[in-house]
Design a protein around this motif. Structure first.
Motif, PDB file in Angstrom:
ATOM      1  N   ARG A  27      11.093 -51.396 -39.647  1.00 22.68           N
ATOM      2  CA  ARG A  27      11.457 -52.820 -39.585  1.00 22.68           C
ATOM      3  C   ARG A  27      11.128 -53.410 -38.222  1.00 22.68           C
ATOM      4  N   ASP A  28      11.521 -52.726 -37.154  1.00 18.14           N
ATOM      5  CA  ASP A  28      11.283 -53.274 -35.815  1.00 18.14           C
ATOM      6  C   ASP A  28       9.793 -53.357 -35.496  1.00 18.14           C
ATOM      7  N   GLN A  29       9.011 -52.424 -36.004  1.00 19.16           N
ATOM      8  CA  GLN A  29       7.571 -52.495 -35.779  1.00 19.16           C
ATOM      9  C   GLN A  29       6.966 -53.707 -36.479  1.00 19.16           C
ATOM     10  N   CYS A  42      13.972 -60.714 -41.634  1.00 14.00           N
ATOM     11  CA  CYS A  42      13.164 -59.524 -41.892  1.00 14.00           C
ATOM     12  C   CYS A  42      13.833 -58.635 -42.935  1.00 14.00           C
ATOM     13  N   ASN A  43      15.114 -58.351 -42.755  1.00 13.71           N
ATOM     14  CA  ASN A  43      15.843 -57.509 -43.703  1.00 13.71           C
ATOM     15  C   ASN A  43      15.826 -58.104 -45.109  1.00 13.71           C
ATOM     16  N   GLN A  44      16.017 -59.417 -45.177  1.00 17.93           N
ATOM     17  CA  GLN A  44      16.060 -60.078 -46.474  1.00 17.93           C
ATOM     18  C   GLN A  44      14.730 -59.969 -47.212  1.00 17.93           C
ATOM     19  N   ARG A  45      13.640 -60.294 -46.510  1.00 22.06           N
ATOM     20  CA  ARG A  45      12.349 -60.301 -47.185  1.00 22.06           C
ATOM     21  C   ARG A  45      11.867 -58.892 -47.495  1.00 22.06           C
ATOM     22  N   LEU A  46      12.082 -57.950 -46.600  1.00 25.98           N
ATOM     23  CA  LEU A  46      11.693 -56.573 -46.884  1.00 25.98           C
ATOM     24  C   LEU A  46      12.443 -56.043 -48.105  1.00 25.98           C
TER      25      LEU A  46
END
Length: 230
Positions: A27-29, A42-46
């Motif tokens: 995620r961070d990358q 990011c968390n939501q879309r992933l």
């Protein structure tokens, strides 16, 4: 649980392509690659992409849980990746369905970490990062022969990455090798011979339009570095 179909935006396509080309990404990358500006988004879309099968969540490696979410390409992305990257379906499918082993995961994450550190370092020192290519993009099979009378031989070069740097009139072309210490010294020496052949044969110039390149090897410590240099 799989969610329903979702609308894939252009930025989703870019993200999915990056995950595929790097094999695995955290995620961070993905935030570091500027796909997202915030962790919640990011968390939501992933999560949405994973639920719809465009990405695969990697929650454990070799039976061990991972602390941060890792993602690989998912089966729903196979047709898109084949078309957009001009790859055969059989070349895409294994990356979208098979589980990654621990060495591939670590290797992929380190290569992507290097790319991110390189981009940050270049930006901080006025150096242009003109191009980055992942392993799949710079894999090259070429023909060469040691002498004019010798038969042609096919050789495959498979760097872990390629990058092109520039500052003022200076241009630097460089291949990356990420070494985790698992490759025997004779095999590593064979890699170096292949790079030498790539240079001498003219295949590198044909592919990249430059006269010469550098090879950067990133390894696990001073002791391993000394062994590789012997």
């Amino acid at each position: 649980m799989r969610g329903g179909p979702i609308r894939i935006q252009k930025r989703d396509q870019s993200l999915i392509s990056d995950v595929f080309l790097h094999h695995v990404a955290s995620r961070d990358q993905l935030i570091g690659l500027d796909h997202f500006r915030s962790i919640p988004r990011c968390n939501q879309r992933l999560g949405q992409l994973a639920d719809a099968g465009w990405l695969r969540r990697i929650t454990s490696v070799n039976g061990l849980a991972v602390r941060q979410g890792l993602y690989g390409p998912g089966p729903s992305a196979m047709s898109f990746l084949s078309r957009s990257l001009d790859l055969l379906p059989d070349e895409v499918a294994p990356h979208c369905t098979a589980s990654e082993g621990p060495i591939l995961v670590e290797h992929s994450l380190r290569a992507l970490d290097f790319r991110l550190h390189l981009a940050t370092g270049c930006a901080g020192h006025g150096i242009g990062l003109r191009e980055w290519l992942c392993e799949i993009e710079c894999l090259h099979e070429f023909s060469s022969r040691p002498t004019r009378s010798a038969p042609w031989q096919k050789t495959i070069i498979k760097p872990d990455g390629y990058f092109h740097l520039s500052r003022d009139s200076e241009q630097v072309h460089c291949f990356l090798e990420v070494d985790l210490g698992h490759v025997s010294l004779p095999r590593f020496a064979d890699k170096l011979r292949r790079y030498d052949c790539y240079q001498r044969s003219g295949a590198f110039t044909d592919a990249y339009g430059a006269d010469r390149f550098h090879l950067l090897t990133v390894t696990v410590g001073e002791r391993r570095l000394r062994h590789l240099a012997e």
